[in-house]
Design a protein around this motif. Structure first.
Motif, PDB file in Angstrom:
ATOM      1  N   VAL A 122       0.879  -1.177   0.000  1.00 60.79           N
ATOM      2  CA  VAL A 122       0.000   0.000   0.000  1.00 60.79           C
ATOM      3  C   VAL A 122       0.909   1.217   0.000  1.00 60.79           C
ATOM      4  CG1 VAL A 122      -1.800   1.292   1.191  1.00 60.79           C
ATOM      5  CG2 VAL A 122      -1.784  -1.204   1.329  1.00 60.79           C
ATOM      6  N   GLN A 123       0.683   2.100  -0.972  1.00 53.81           N
ATOM      7  CA  GLN A 123       1.467   3.335  -1.020  1.00 53.81           C
ATOM      8  C   GLN A 123       0.575   4.505  -1.361  1.00 53.81           C
ATOM      9  OE1 GLN A 123       4.243   2.044  -4.109  1.00 53.81           O
ATOM     10  NE2 GLN A 123       3.526   3.727  -5.391  1.00 53.81           N
ATOM     11  N   GLU A 124       1.104   5.691  -1.118  1.00 50.78           N
ATOM     12  CA  GLU A 124       0.361   6.914  -1.431  1.00 50.78           C
ATOM     13  C   GLU A 124       0.192   6.999  -2.942  1.00 50.78           C
ATOM     14  OE1 GLU A 124       0.554  11.689  -0.451  1.00 50.78           O
ATOM     15  OE2 GLU A 124       2.365  10.494  -0.267  1.00 50.78           O
ATOM     16  N   GLY A 125      -1.010   7.319  -3.387  1.00 43.77           N
ATOM     17  CA  GLY A 125      -1.284   7.386  -4.815  1.00 43.77           C
ATOM     18  C   GLY A 125      -0.914   8.736  -5.403  1.00 43.77           C
ATOM     19  N   GLY A 126      -0.786   8.736  -6.734  1.00 42.68           N
ATOM     20  CA  GLY A 126      -0.558   9.980  -7.452  1.00 42.68           C
ATOM     21  C   GLY A 126       0.869  10.222  -7.876  1.00 42.68           C
ATOM     22  N   SER A 127       1.796   9.408  -7.431  1.00 42.17           N
ATOM     23  CA  SER A 127       3.190   9.620  -7.775  1.00 42.17           C
ATOM     24  C   SER A 127       3.912   8.276  -7.749  1.00 42.17           C
ATOM     25  CB  SER A 127       3.831  10.580  -6.761  1.00 42.17           C
ATOM     26  OG  SER A 127       5.227  10.587  -6.897  1.00 42.17           O
ATOM     27  N   PRO A 128       4.783   8.026  -8.710  1.00 43.63           N
ATOM     28  CA  PRO A 128       5.516   6.755  -8.681  1.00 43.63           C
ATOM     29  C   PRO A 128       6.418   6.646  -7.451  1.00 43.63           C
ATOM     30  CG  PRO A 128       5.989   7.970 -10.721  1.00 43.63           C
ATOM     31  CD  PRO A 128       5.096   8.808  -9.887  1.00 43.63           C
ATOM     32  N   LEU A 129       6.796   7.770  -6.903  1.00 38.55           N
ATOM     33  CA  LEU A 129       7.647   7.767  -5.705  1.00 38.55           C
ATOM     34  C   LEU A 129       6.845   8.147  -4.460  1.00 38.55           C
ATOM     35  CD1 LEU A 129      10.795   9.493  -7.235  1.00 38.55           C
ATOM     36  CD2 LEU A 129      10.405   7.058  -6.876  1.00 38.55           C
ATOM     37  N   GLY A 130       5.554   7.847  -4.463  1.00 42.54           N
ATOM     38  CA  GLY A 130       4.711   8.160  -3.309  1.00 42.54           C
ATOM     39  C   GLY A 130       5.164   7.402  -2.072  1.00 42.54           C
ATOM     40  N   ALA A 131       4.753   7.881  -0.924  1.00 43.31           N
ATOM     41  CA  ALA A 131       5.137   7.263   0.348  1.00 43.31           C
ATOM     42  C   ALA A 131       4.676   5.811   0.390  1.00 43.31           C
ATOM     43  CB  ALA A 131       4.536   8.045   1.504  1.00 43.31           C
ATOM     44  N   LEU A 132       5.573   4.940   0.781  1.00 44.94           N
ATOM     45  CA  LEU A 132       5.259   3.527   0.926  1.00 44.94           C
ATOM     46  C   LEU A 132       4.757   3.304   2.347  1.00 44.94           C
ATOM     47  CD1 LEU A 132       5.380   0.686  -0.336  1.00 44.94           C
ATOM     48  CD2 LEU A 132       7.697   0.494   0.591  1.00 44.94           C
ATOM     49  N   TYR A 133       3.479   2.940   2.466  1.00 45.05           N
ATOM     50  CA  TYR A 133       2.877   2.746   3.786  1.00 45.05           C
ATOM     51  C   TYR A 133       3.029   1.305   4.266  1.00 45.05           C
ATOM     52  CZ  TYR A 133       0.701   7.316   3.016  1.00 45.05           C
ATOM     53  OH  TYR A 133       0.472   8.643   2.771  1.00 45.05           O
ATOM     54  N   LEU A 134       2.888   0.323   3.382  1.00 45.83           N
ATOM     55  CA  LEU A 134       2.980  -1.090   3.759  1.00 45.83           C
ATOM     56  C   LEU A 134       3.671  -1.883   2.662  1.00 45.83           C
ATOM     57  CD1 LEU A 134      -0.716  -1.668   4.880  1.00 45.83           C
ATOM     58  CD2 LEU A 134       1.237  -1.540   6.395  1.00 45.83           C
ATOM     59  N   ASN A 135       4.448  -2.869   3.058  1.00 45.31           N
ATOM     60  CA  ASN A 135       5.029  -3.826   2.124  1.00 45.31           C
ATOM     61  C   ASN A 135       5.258  -5.109   2.909  1.00 45.31           C
ATOM     62  OD1 ASN A 135       6.260  -5.226   0.089  1.00 45.31           O
ATOM     63  ND2 ASN A 135       8.070  -3.893  -0.051  1.00 45.31           N
ATOM     64  N   GLU A 136       4.292  -6.031   2.808  1.00 43.30           N
ATOM     65  CA  GLU A 136       4.370  -7.272   3.580  1.00 43.30           C
ATOM     66  C   GLU A 136       4.366  -8.470   2.652  1.00 43.30           C
ATOM     67  OE1 GLU A 136       1.932  -7.870   6.941  1.00 43.30           O
ATOM     68  OE2 GLU A 136       2.268  -5.862   7.725  1.00 43.30           O
ATOM     69  N   LEU A 137       5.083  -9.494   3.085  1.00 40.39           N
ATOM     70  CA  LEU A 137       5.140 -10.757   2.371  1.00 40.39           C
ATOM     71  C   LEU A 137       4.715 -11.844   3.352  1.00 40.39           C
ATOM     72  CD1 LEU A 137       6.031 -12.329  -0.182  1.00 40.39           C
ATOM     73  CD2 LEU A 137       8.303 -12.514   0.858  1.00 40.39           C
ATOM     74  N   GLY A 138       3.695 -12.634   2.966  1.00 38.53           N
ATOM     75  CA  GLY A 138       3.231 -13.686   3.863  1.00 38.53           C
ATOM     76  C   GLY A 138       1.986 -14.357   3.315  1.00 38.53           C
ATOM     77  N   LYS A 139       1.523 -15.411   4.025  1.00 38.41           N
ATOM     78  CA  LYS A 139       0.302 -16.099   3.634  1.00 38.41           C
ATOM     79  C   LYS A 139      -0.930 -15.309   4.052  1.00 38.41           C
ATOM     80  CE  LYS A 139       1.999 -20.790   3.343  1.00 38.41           C
ATOM     81  NZ  LYS A 139       1.798 -22.175   3.708  1.00 38.41           N
ATOM     82  N   SER A 140      -0.826 -14.564   5.162  1.00 35.57           N
ATOM     83  CA  SER A 140      -1.917 -13.698   5.620  1.00 35.57           C
ATOM     84  C   SER A 140      -1.362 -12.754   6.681  1.00 35.57           C
ATOM     85  CB  SER A 140      -3.074 -14.514   6.198  1.00 35.57           C
ATOM     86  OG  SER A 140      -2.663 -15.205   7.357  1.00 35.57           O
ATOM     87  N   GLY A 141      -2.130 -11.730   6.958  1.00 33.99           N
ATOM     88  CA  GLY A 141      -1.715 -10.780   7.986  1.00 33.99           C
ATOM     89  C   GLY A 141      -2.786  -9.728   8.218  1.00 33.99           C
ATOM     90  N   ALA A 142      -2.690  -9.081   9.354  1.00 34.64           N
ATOM     91  CA  ALA A 142      -3.613  -7.993   9.700  1.00 34.64           C
ATOM     92  C   ALA A 142      -2.939  -7.126  10.749  1.00 34.64           C
ATOM     93  CB  ALA A 142      -4.924  -8.542  10.244  1.00 34.64           C
ATOM     94  N   ASP A 143      -3.117  -5.828  10.649  1.00 39.03           N
ATOM     95  CA  ASP A 143      -2.507  -4.903  11.616  1.00 39.03           C
ATOM     96  C   ASP A 143      -3.047  -3.504  11.366  1.00 39.03           C
ATOM     97  OD1 ASP A 143      -0.914  -4.056  13.699  1.00 39.03           O
ATOM     98  OD2 ASP A 143       0.976  -4.686  12.793  1.00 39.03           O
ATOM     99  N   VAL A 144      -2.464  -2.547  12.058  1.00 42.39           N
ATOM    100  CA  VAL A 144      -2.799  -1.140  11.873  1.00 42.39           C
ATOM    101  C   VAL A 144      -1.496  -0.355  11.826  1.00 42.39           C
ATOM    102  CG1 VAL A 144      -3.114  -0.730  14.354  1.00 42.39           C
ATOM    103  CG2 VAL A 144      -4.170   0.804  12.732  1.00 42.39           C
TER     104      VAL A 144
END
Length: 171
Positions: A122-144
């Motif tokens: 999940v990253q900020e939209g509108g720019s290819p270099l937008g802020a990266l909010y999440l980058n997870e690798l896994g079978k499942s996950g949940a958080d805030v």
């Protein structure tokens, strides 16, 4: 001498009787003076703003008591508000949303249909270099994730998994 002793005894008794009214009167006057100086047990607000007695036996309300009741009302706390909820799978851009300052990005993803680990970005939209909010690798996950940069935004989600997100504007 017996007669004189009897006269002296009667005279001293009458003097004692005459002193008690003066002593009692002095004590009463002293208590009145002390009561006047100290306010007679009244509170400061009572002495400054005496309340008039009301008609028909109803209790009267002073202006000070109505102020203290209205001043005692607690201020309503601002409530957190969900400004965006999205779900899907694959790549998606969200609608624009506005947050005032602090905000939470709640998310969950599930890659069980994919059959192996997947990526959830999940990253900020509108720019290819937008802020990266999440980058997870896994079978499942949940958080805030707690974020602190308000404004009008939209998100770009890129995942091989099914996912759900919500944005909460935190006051």
């Amino acid at each position: 001498m017996a007669l004189q002793d009897g006269v002296d005894g009667a005279e001293s008794r009458s003097r004692r009787r005459r002193r008690w009214p003066w002593i009692t009167g002095g004590i009463v006057v002293g208590l009145i003076v002390i009561g006047t100086v100290t306010g007679g047990g009244k509170k400061d607000g009572d002495a400054k703003n005496p309340t008039p007695s009301s008609a028909a036996g109803e209790p009267s309300k002073s202006a000070d008591s109505s102020k203290s009741v209205s001043a005692a009302k607690p201020k309503a706390k601002p409530v957190a508000e969900t400004v965006l909820s999205e779900s899907g799978s694959g790549i998606k851009s969200t609608a624009k949303f506005k947050v005032d300052g602090d905000w939470d990005l709640r998310y969950s993803y599930d890659c069980s249909a994919f059959g192996m680990q997947g990526n959830f970005i999940v990253q900020e939209g509108g720019s290819p270099l937008g802020a990266l909010y999440l980058n997870e690798l896994g079978k499942s996950g949940a958080d805030v994730t707690h974020l602190h940069d308000g404004g009008t935004r939209f998100l770009e989600i890129n995942s091989t998994c099914s996912w759900k997100i919500s944005v909460i504007d935190v006051p």
